[in-house]
Design a protein around this motif. Sequence first.
Motif, PDB file in Angstrom:
ATOM      1  N   LEU A 221      46.688  45.911  41.424  1.00  0.00           N
ATOM      2  CA  LEU A 221      46.750  44.559  41.962  1.00  0.00           C
ATOM      3  C   LEU A 221      47.993  44.479  42.830  1.00  0.00           C
ATOM      4  O   LEU A 221      49.054  44.973  42.446  1.00  0.00           O
ATOM      5  CB  LEU A 221      46.902  43.548  40.835  1.00  0.00           C
ATOM      6  N   ILE A 222      47.846  43.844  43.977  1.00  0.00           N
ATOM      7  CA  ILE A 222      48.984  43.704  44.879  1.00  0.00           C
ATOM      8  C   ILE A 222      49.223  42.217  45.117  1.00  0.00           C
ATOM      9  O   ILE A 222      48.348  41.523  45.620  1.00  0.00           O
ATOM     10  CB  ILE A 222      48.715  44.420  46.214  1.00  0.00           C
ATOM     11  N   VAL A 223      50.387  41.745  44.696  1.00  0.00           N
ATOM     12  CA  VAL A 223      50.750  40.350  44.937  1.00  0.00           C
ATOM     13  C   VAL A 223      51.714  40.349  46.114  1.00  0.00           C
ATOM     14  O   VAL A 223      52.842  40.839  46.005  1.00  0.00           O
ATOM     15  CB  VAL A 223      51.401  39.718  43.688  1.00  0.00           C
ATOM     16  N   ARG A 224      51.238  39.848  47.245  1.00  0.00           N
ATOM     17  CA  ARG A 224      52.070  39.850  48.457  1.00  0.00           C
ATOM     18  C   ARG A 224      52.998  38.638  48.452  1.00  0.00           C
ATOM     19  O   ARG A 224      52.545  37.507  48.272  1.00  0.00           O
ATOM     20  CB  ARG A 224      51.191  39.839  49.705  1.00  0.00           C
ATOM     21  N   LEU A 225      54.286  38.909  48.651  1.00  0.00           N
ATOM     22  CA  LEU A 225      55.296  37.853  48.636  1.00  0.00           C
ATOM     23  C   LEU A 225      55.857  37.650  50.037  1.00  0.00           C
ATOM     24  O   LEU A 225      55.762  38.545  50.888  1.00  0.00           O
ATOM     25  CB  LEU A 225      56.444  38.233  47.686  1.00  0.00           C
TER      26      LEU A 225
ATOM     27  N   ASN B  98      56.256  43.067  47.874  1.00  0.00           N
ATOM     28  CA  ASN B  98      54.988  43.096  47.147  1.00  0.00           C
ATOM     29  C   ASN B  98      55.221  43.472  45.695  1.00  0.00           C
ATOM     30  O   ASN B  98      56.025  44.355  45.402  1.00  0.00           O
ATOM     31  CB  ASN B  98      54.057  44.162  47.745  1.00  0.00           C
ATOM     32  N   LEU B  99      54.487  42.796  44.819  1.00  0.00           N
ATOM     33  CA  LEU B  99      54.463  43.231  43.423  1.00  0.00           C
ATOM     34  C   LEU B  99      53.227  44.096  43.264  1.00  0.00           C
ATOM     35  O   LEU B  99      52.108  43.649  43.520  1.00  0.00           O
ATOM     36  CB  LEU B  99      54.368  42.038  42.472  1.00  0.00           C
ATOM     37  N   LEU B 100      53.440  45.340  42.859  1.00  0.00           N
ATOM     38  CA  LEU B 100      52.312  46.212  42.572  1.00  0.00           C
ATOM     39  C   LEU B 100      52.138  46.215  41.054  1.00  0.00           C
ATOM     40  O   LEU B 100      53.035  46.625  40.326  1.00  0.00           O
ATOM     41  CB  LEU B 100      52.582  47.627  43.076  1.00  0.00           C
ATOM     42  N   VAL B 101      50.998  45.709  40.601  1.00  0.00           N
ATOM     43  CA  VAL B 101      50.763  45.587  39.159  1.00  0.00           C
ATOM     44  C   VAL B 101      49.639  46.535  38.769  1.00  0.00           C
ATOM     45  O   VAL B 101      48.554  46.494  39.354  1.00  0.00           O
ATOM     46  CB  VAL B 101      50.358  44.136  38.790  1.00  0.00           C
ATOM     47  N   HIS B 102      49.917  47.401  37.789  1.00  0.00           N
ATOM     48  CA  HIS B 102      48.849  48.249  37.243  1.00  0.00           C
ATOM     49  C   HIS B 102      48.673  47.889  35.777  1.00  0.00           C
ATOM     50  O   HIS B 102      49.624  47.917  35.006  1.00  0.00           O
ATOM     51  CB  HIS B 102      49.183  49.731  37.403  1.00  0.00           C
ATOM     52  N   LEU B 103      47.450  47.545  35.411  1.00  0.00           N
ATOM     53  CA  LEU B 103      47.195  47.080  34.045  1.00  0.00           C
ATOM     54  C   LEU B 103      47.054  48.234  33.052  1.00  0.00           C
ATOM     55  O   LEU B 103      47.076  48.008  31.835  1.00  0.00           O
ATOM     56  CB  LEU B 103      45.939  46.203  34.019  1.00  0.00           C
ATOM     57  N   LYS B 104      46.906  49.460  33.580  1.00  0.00           N
ATOM     58  CA  LYS B 104      46.763  50.661  32.734  1.00  0.00           C
ATOM     59  C   LYS B 104      45.751  50.431  31.606  1.00  0.00           C
ATOM     60  O   LYS B 104      44.639  50.044  31.870  1.00  0.00           O
ATOM     61  CB  LYS B 104      48.127  51.107  32.195  1.00  0.00           C
ATOM     62  N   MET B 105      46.143  50.676  30.332  1.00  0.00           N
ATOM     63  CA  MET B 105      45.177  50.594  29.229  1.00  0.00           C
ATOM     64  C   MET B 105      44.855  49.153  28.816  1.00  0.00           C
ATOM     65  O   MET B 105      43.698  48.779  28.686  1.00  0.00           O
ATOM     66  CB  MET B 105      45.728  51.322  27.990  1.00  0.00           C
ATOM     67  N   THR B 106      45.895  48.375  28.552  1.00  0.00           N
ATOM     68  CA  THR B 106      45.671  47.075  27.895  1.00  0.00           C
ATOM     69  C   THR B 106      46.399  45.916  28.577  1.00  0.00           C
ATOM     70  O   THR B 106      46.671  44.899  27.942  1.00  0.00           O
ATOM     71  CB  THR B 106      46.138  47.136  26.416  1.00  0.00           C
ATOM     72  N   GLY B 107      46.722  46.069  29.861  1.00  0.00           N
ATOM     73  CA  GLY B 107      47.430  44.992  30.555  1.00  0.00           C
ATOM     74  C   GLY B 107      46.530  43.788  30.822  1.00  0.00           C
ATOM     75  O   GLY B 107      45.326  43.943  31.051  1.00  0.00           O
ATOM     76  N   HIS B 108      47.114  42.604  30.758  1.00  0.00           N
ATOM     77  CA  HIS B 108      46.386  41.365  31.033  1.00  0.00           C
ATOM     78  C   HIS B 108      47.266  40.445  31.860  1.00  0.00           C
ATOM     79  O   HIS B 108      48.478  40.421  31.671  1.00  0.00           O
ATOM     80  CB  HIS B 108      46.066  40.614  29.737  1.00  0.00           C
ATOM     81  N   LEU B 109      46.647  39.654  32.722  1.00  0.00           N
ATOM     82  CA  LEU B 109      47.381  38.612  33.443  1.00  0.00           C
ATOM     83  C   LEU B 109      46.721  37.276  33.141  1.00  0.00           C
ATOM     84  O   LEU B 109      45.491  37.163  33.176  1.00  0.00           O
ATOM     85  CB  LEU B 109      47.350  38.884  34.947  1.00  0.00           C
ATOM     86  N   PHE B 110      47.556  36.304  32.829  1.00  0.00           N
ATOM     87  CA  PHE B 110      47.041  34.977  32.485  1.00  0.00           C
ATOM     88  C   PHE B 110      47.724  33.921  33.345  1.00  0.00           C
ATOM     89  O   PHE B 110      48.918  34.029  33.625  1.00  0.00           O
ATOM     90  CB  PHE B 110      47.342  34.654  31.013  1.00  0.00           C
ATOM     91  N   VAL B 111      46.973  32.897  33.721  1.00  0.00           N
ATOM     92  CA  VAL B 111      47.564  31.772  34.445  1.00  0.00           C
ATOM     93  C   VAL B 111      47.327  30.511  33.621  1.00  0.00           C
ATOM     94  O   VAL B 111      46.209  30.250  33.181  1.00  0.00           O
ATOM     95  CB  VAL B 111      46.938  31.606  35.848  1.00  0.00           C
ATOM     96  N   GLU B 112      48.400  29.771  33.401  1.00  0.00           N
ATOM     97  CA  GLU B 112      48.307  28.552  32.592  1.00  0.00           C
ATOM     98  C   GLU B 112      49.165  27.451  33.202  1.00  0.00           C
ATOM     99  O   GLU B 112      50.048  27.719  34.025  1.00  0.00           O
ATOM    100  CB  GLU B 112      48.831  28.838  31.173  1.00  0.00           C
ATOM    101  N   ASP B 113      48.915  26.218  32.760  1.00  0.00           N
ATOM    102  CA  ASP B 113      49.805  25.118  33.124  1.00  0.00           C
ATOM    103  C   ASP B 113      51.003  25.166  32.193  1.00  0.00           C
ATOM    104  O   ASP B 113      50.847  25.307  30.978  1.00  0.00           O
ATOM    105  CB  ASP B 113      49.084  23.772  32.956  1.00  0.00           C
ATOM    106  N   GLU B 114      52.170  25.017  32.790  1.00  0.00           N
ATOM    107  CA  GLU B 114      53.404  25.088  32.014  1.00  0.00           C
ATOM    108  C   GLU B 114      53.419  24.055  30.880  1.00  0.00           C
ATOM    109  O   GLU B 114      53.787  24.355  29.753  1.00  0.00           O
ATOM    110  CB  GLU B 114      54.580  24.821  32.958  1.00  0.00           C
TER     111      GLU B 114
END
Length: 295
Positions: free
Chosen positions: A61-65, A70-86
């Motif tokens: 995953l590439i998050v362009r800033l 850029n943030l290069l994110v690799h989830l590998k085996m068990t990575g997760h990304l979550f979006v929530e309201d603070e």
Amino acid sequence: MPELPEVETIKNDLKEQIIGKRIISVFPLWKEIVKDIPYELFVKQIEGKEIIDVERRAKNLIVRLSGGLNLLVHLKMTGHLFVEDEKSSEISKEGKWLKASSEDLVKDQQNQFIRIIFHLSGGKILAMGDMRKFAYIRLMDDRGLEEFLKNYGPEPLSSGFSAEKLASILKKKNTAIKKVLMDQSLVAGIGNIYADEILWASRVHPLSASSKLQDKDIEAIYENTRKILRLAIKRRGTSTSDFRDTKGLKGTYGDLRNVYQREGMPCPVCGGPVRKIKVGGRGTHFCPRCQKEVK
Ligand SMILES: [Zn+2]
């Protein structure tokens, strides 16, 4: 491990939820998830930056800033990304969801193990979880990213990918077709689940020598790769293992799988038992009646 359809699902979710937001602050629960540079320097460089876009290349995953970072994110085996309201969520010091908009985030064990939290403008948080601690975030400038991404083979769902292109890749390799399909430098994004499903649908034995495949086999692999990956994206990935989306929910492609992790169960075409072998050290599922080995 999340493969192309799972990472694409996360990318699509993130595109809807975080583009245009600024990174206000970063809260670490495990600083080592950031690789290559000291954590403090990482934070200093990204705080205040705007999220311009989110892309996927292979399983990255590439998050362009803003500012060419850029943030290069690799989830590998068990990575997760979550979006929530603070305001409607809370994460404990141990990285567990105490409160969230969805019950699944709080209750599903796979959604815990939060390692880093990005506080974004607009009252959002982007949290990254990873039980096994193989997932990572790297900060790259545009040039470094471009250089890094040169290591990957073509995207199988891109318009430039064709049966001819696939044939030119496969004919050069004398190794087992399954290993070739999973080699990220040859074809991007295919891992263990989809390689097994693609080869079964194409009636090609996973150990068949790639260079010995006939044109009709390669065409079948090409068509099934596109068909299966597209359908898996539509079904938001496979969650037979730990994969969850940005709301902590499961994908449903696993319900449609024909051989993957179905050892001993009947092949949907011939009724014979699905067999499991090892190919390149990976558990591999196939039907010995429908998929004949070409040596
Ligand atoms: Zn069969």
